[in-house]
Design an enzyme around this catalytic site. Structure first.
Site, short mmCIF file in Angstrom:
data_model
loop_
_atom_site.label_atom_id
_atom_site.label_comp_id
_atom_site.label_asym_id
_atom_site.label_seq_id
_atom_site.Cartn_x
_atom_site.Cartn_y
_atom_site.Cartn_z
N LYS A 256 0.82 -1.22 0.00
CA LYS A 256 0.00 0.00 0.00
C LYS A 256 0.85 1.27 0.00
O LYS A 256 0.43 2.31 -0.49
CB LYS A 256 -0.93 0.00 1.22
CG LYS A 256 -1.96 -1.12 1.24
CD LYS A 256 -3.08 -0.85 0.26
CE LYS A 256 -4.11 -1.98 0.29
NZ LYS A 256 -5.16 -1.82 -0.73
N GLU B 118 -9.62 6.14 3.07
CA GLU B 118 -10.38 5.07 3.69
C GLU B 118 -9.39 3.93 3.95
O GLU B 118 -8.32 3.88 3.35
CB GLU B 118 -11.47 4.58 2.74
CG GLU B 118 -11.01 3.57 1.68
CD GLU B 118 -9.98 4.10 0.70
OE1 GLU B 118 -9.95 5.33 0.50
OE2 GLU B 118 -9.19 3.31 0.15
N SER C 47 1.66 -9.69 -0.44
CA SER C 47 1.34 -8.26 -0.43
C SER C 47 1.61 -7.57 0.90
O SER C 47 1.79 -6.35 0.93
CB SER C 47 -0.12 -8.06 -0.84
OG SER C 47 -0.98 -8.79 0.01
C1 PLP Z 1 -1.62 -6.84 2.81
C2 PLP Z 1 -2.77 -6.52 1.93
N1 PLP Z 1 -2.94 -7.22 0.80
C3 PLP Z 1 -3.99 -6.98 -0.02
C4 PLP Z 1 -4.94 -6.02 0.28
C5 PLP Z 1 -6.08 -5.84 -0.64
O1 PLP Z 1 -6.04 -4.68 -1.39
P1 PLP Z 1 -5.71 -4.73 -2.94
O2 PLP Z 1 -6.61 -5.74 -3.53
O3 PLP Z 1 -6.00 -3.35 -3.39
O4 PLP Z 1 -4.30 -5.09 -3.10
C6 PLP Z 1 -4.79 -5.27 1.45
C7 PLP Z 1 -5.79 -4.24 1.78
O5 PLP Z 1 -5.91 -3.72 2.82
C8 PLP Z 1 -3.69 -5.54 2.30
O6 PLP Z 1 -3.53 -4.86 3.43
#
Ligand code: PLP
Lengths: 271, 398
Positions: free
Chosen positions: B95, B117, B382
């Protein structure tokens, strides 16, 4: 010439009480129960100059707490767009004023624009207020509406740039221009002194009558609009009044009559 | 088999990816989104701006993040598994790539405040950190349900100087938080900058967020070629709004690499039990875009369920809806249970505690490995799971 859109403009330019802004209450469809809604609507239509009929939506991002709660309540009672249209189609008599449907995009999208616009006139609907479909996204809807003589009402705001304001208010088939009086969501309170200059600016360019909405709560607010707007749209304050025990009709009468005995303020001092 | 397209041609000038996307906002916000698009295009084409951004990605965020070979997972799955380690980025997830980019843009545009948000709290923490770094006050809306299940992140945001506002109405999760952030933005569109956290929302956000997240896939593509001597067979990422997935996928679109997005299957496939928007959604308009939505037949958006706050959302980025429709990417679901199993496995075998969101990608990749023995798999890790201790505890106690 006698399209529903033109009739809507006419009703606003020639209100039931001449010389004052037309009154356009916002009603959330089915808020007080599915039974009796038709009667309620007809009763209000005899007092109002036009009705903005709200379709409830799960994510009303342009609305403050009062209308959000109303939408939630209506959805809990099972209100759907199909039910609203069915009710309008089956009204025991023609309403005493034009009806404008206010809806976020998604319920209309789910119903189908083409089907909706084909059915609208039989439902006494003269136009549509689409708070999350700006001009750039409204082409398909607008074309279909035009085929049926229905108005797609343009919203304009205090931050709308001048050229854009002109573009949004240029269509004589547009019913009216909805001049949002606050930069924000519904349910606040407007500052009459701040808005009159802005309304004059909108009225100066608009080819359709101009109705002010958002934050209009009192007879004084409506009185102050005289000479600056052709109509006043009242939403959150009406819902609150009904929650506190008044009928819509009583509240609207109050809005009109409470200011009637007072002399109109000179437009210069309001600016 | 491979779908050939000029992927850089999307979005078009109106913000559409095929039939998805667009700009469905209140008239009050139109001048703001038009200005944002103009300023963003200028900034992203300005070498000075991009140098400053890349410099901070390197020296403040800690990029490039490693592409780690996962030897024990590879052995267990019978595949060649590589992890793109966004868990090692500053603040603990991908993020930050987007939050930093938008915070720099906010400063360039002269914004007085930032609103955001957050679901899992990772975008909120990233925005709070980036705003502290560039010196702009920020306010973060967060669903009350998420405030509880991601409590550690609430404290972190506050420490970083953000004002966290719990949203108790609606579904009290990410959807309600976006509703509220939009309401806040519309009251002051001229001096508030809305720092949106995923590839969702009105144009230009799906494009803008993708551009800031693309670094993930660009790095991964270079790294895998250097470390493994060739491209992977598949790239896998979890999809909430879809920003980490789009960041990882986009630089691979013009290759033969398979693209696999994993959505939260929650506790079952009944409406309301999952948040598998691409797999189960239908076209509709929410939060500024025409995209796929979980909705009832009357166009009311329904509540969703996922054990992960960051994936618990009834919409999805329009570009994902497009990639699914043209067949360039496949979207599958894994259940809460499968995700939590995968999380435990990654802890045990690789010494990495992933975010519950990321664990979905691992569960999906494990399934892929089973039907494609020996495949070379790049998984988007992620984020890290430190924030998820309340969820892990509740899961064990269930
Ligand atoms: C670690 C992590 N992965 C994935 C996501 C999902 O978001 P996005 O689909 O935009 O990657 C989030 C959202 O808060 C997150 O904190």
């Amino acid at each position: 010439m006698n399209s529903p859109a033109r009739a809507l403009s006419h009703a606003i330019r020639h209100p039931k009480v001449p010389g004052r802004p037309a009154l356009m209450p916002y009603l959330m469809a089915g808020l007080h129960g599915l039974d009796g809604f038709a009667e309620r609507l007809l009763e209000v239509s005899d007092v109002a100059d036009a009705i903005e009929l709200g379709v409830p939506f799960s994510d009303p991002t342009a609305d403050g707490p009062v209308i959000q709660a109303a939408a939630r309540r209506a959805l809990e009672q099972g209100v759907t767009l199909s039910w609203i249209l069915q009710t309008l189609r089956g009204l025991p008599r023609a309403p005493g004023c034009p009806i404008v449907l206010m809806s976020y995009a998604n319920p209309l999208h789910a119903y189908g624009y083409e089907r909706l616009l084909a059915e609208a006139e039989a439902c006494h609907i003269a136009g549509f207020i689409l708070p999350d479909i700006p001009w750039e996204e409204s082409g398909e809807f607008r074309d279909l509406a035009r085929d049926h003589g229905l108005a797609v009402i343009s919203l304009v705001t205090p931050v709308t740039p001048p050229e854009r304001l002109r573009m949004l208010t240029a269509d004589p088939e547009g019913g009216f221009a909805y001049a949002v009086t606050v930069t924000g969501i519904t349910g606040g309170s407007m500052d009459a002194r701040q808005v009159n200059g802005y309304l004059d600016r909108v009225r100066g360019v608009s080819r359709v009558p101009v109705c002010a909405g958002f934050g209009i709560r009192t007879a004084e607010h409506v009185r102050n609009l005289t000479g600056h707007a052709d109509g006043a749209i009242v939403g959150s304050a009406l819902i609150e009044a009904v929650d506190s025990g008044l009928s819509e009709k009583e509240f609207l009468r109050d809005l009109r009559e409470k200011y009637l005995p007072q002399p109109p303020q000179s437009t210069n001092s309001v600016r | 088999m491979k779908v050939q397209m000029d992927w850089e041609a999307f979005p078009d000038e109106r913000g559409y990816f095929g039939r998805f996307g667009g700009r469905f906002v209140a008239e009050t916000l139109m001048p703001a989104v038009i200005r944002l698009e103009e300023e963003a295009r200028e900034a992203l084409a300005d070498p000075d701006f991009m140098d400053a951004y890349r410099g901070m990605l390197r020296n403040w965020v800690g990029r490039p993040t490693p592409l780690s070979h996962a030897p024990r997972l590879s052995e267990a799955w019978g595949a060649e598994v590589w992890l793109k380690r966004e868990d090692l980025a500053h603040t603990g997830a991908h993020k930050i790539n987007n939050a930093l980019g938008q915070a720099l843009l906010a400063r360039r545009m002269g914004a007085k405040s930032v609103v955001a948000e957050t679901g899992a709290g990772q975008h909120g923490v990233a925005t709070a950190a980036a705003c502290a770094r560039v010196g702009i006050p920020c306010r973060v809306y967060m669903g009350a349900v998420d405030v509880e299940r991601q409590a550690p992140n609430v404290r972190r945001m506050e420490l970083l100087g953000a004002e966290v506002v719990p949203v108790t109405h609606g579904d009290a999760t990410l959807r309600a938080a976006i509703d509220e952030a939009l309401r806040h933005w519309v009251t002051d569109p001229q001096s508030t900058f809305y720092c949106l956290g995923s590839v969702v929302g009105p144009h230009p956000y799906p494009w803008l967020v993708r551009e800031f997240q693309k670094v993930l896939g660009q790095e991964a593509r270079e790294q895998i070629q250097e470390l493994a001597g060739g491209l992977p067979d598949v790239v896998v990422a979890c999809v909430g709004g879809g920003s980490n997935a789009m960041g990882l996928f986009h630089p691979f679109l013009d290759t033969d690499v398979e693209i696999l997005g994993i959505e939260p299957g929650g506790r079952g496939m009944g409406l309301g039990d999952h948040a598998a928007t691409v797999a189960r959604g239908t076209p509709g308009i929410l939060h500024g875009a025409l995209t796929l939505l979980l909705q009832d037949p009357h166009g009311q958006v329904v509540e969703t369920h996922s054990v992960s706050a960051g994936l618990d959302y009834s919409g999805v980025g329009p570009e994902h809806a497009f990639l699914a429709e043209v067949g360039r990417a496949i979207y599958e679901t894994v259940t809460d249970e499968e995700a939590m199993d995968a999380l435990a496995e990654l802890c045990r075998l690789e010494g990495i505690l992933p975010a519950v969101e990321s664990a979905h990608a691992f569960a999906g990749a494990r399934r892929y490995a089973r039907s494609n023995p020996g495949a070379r798999i790049v998984i988007g890790c992620s984020g890290r799971g430190d924030k998820d201790l309340p969820i892990l505890q509740a899961w064990e106690a269930r």
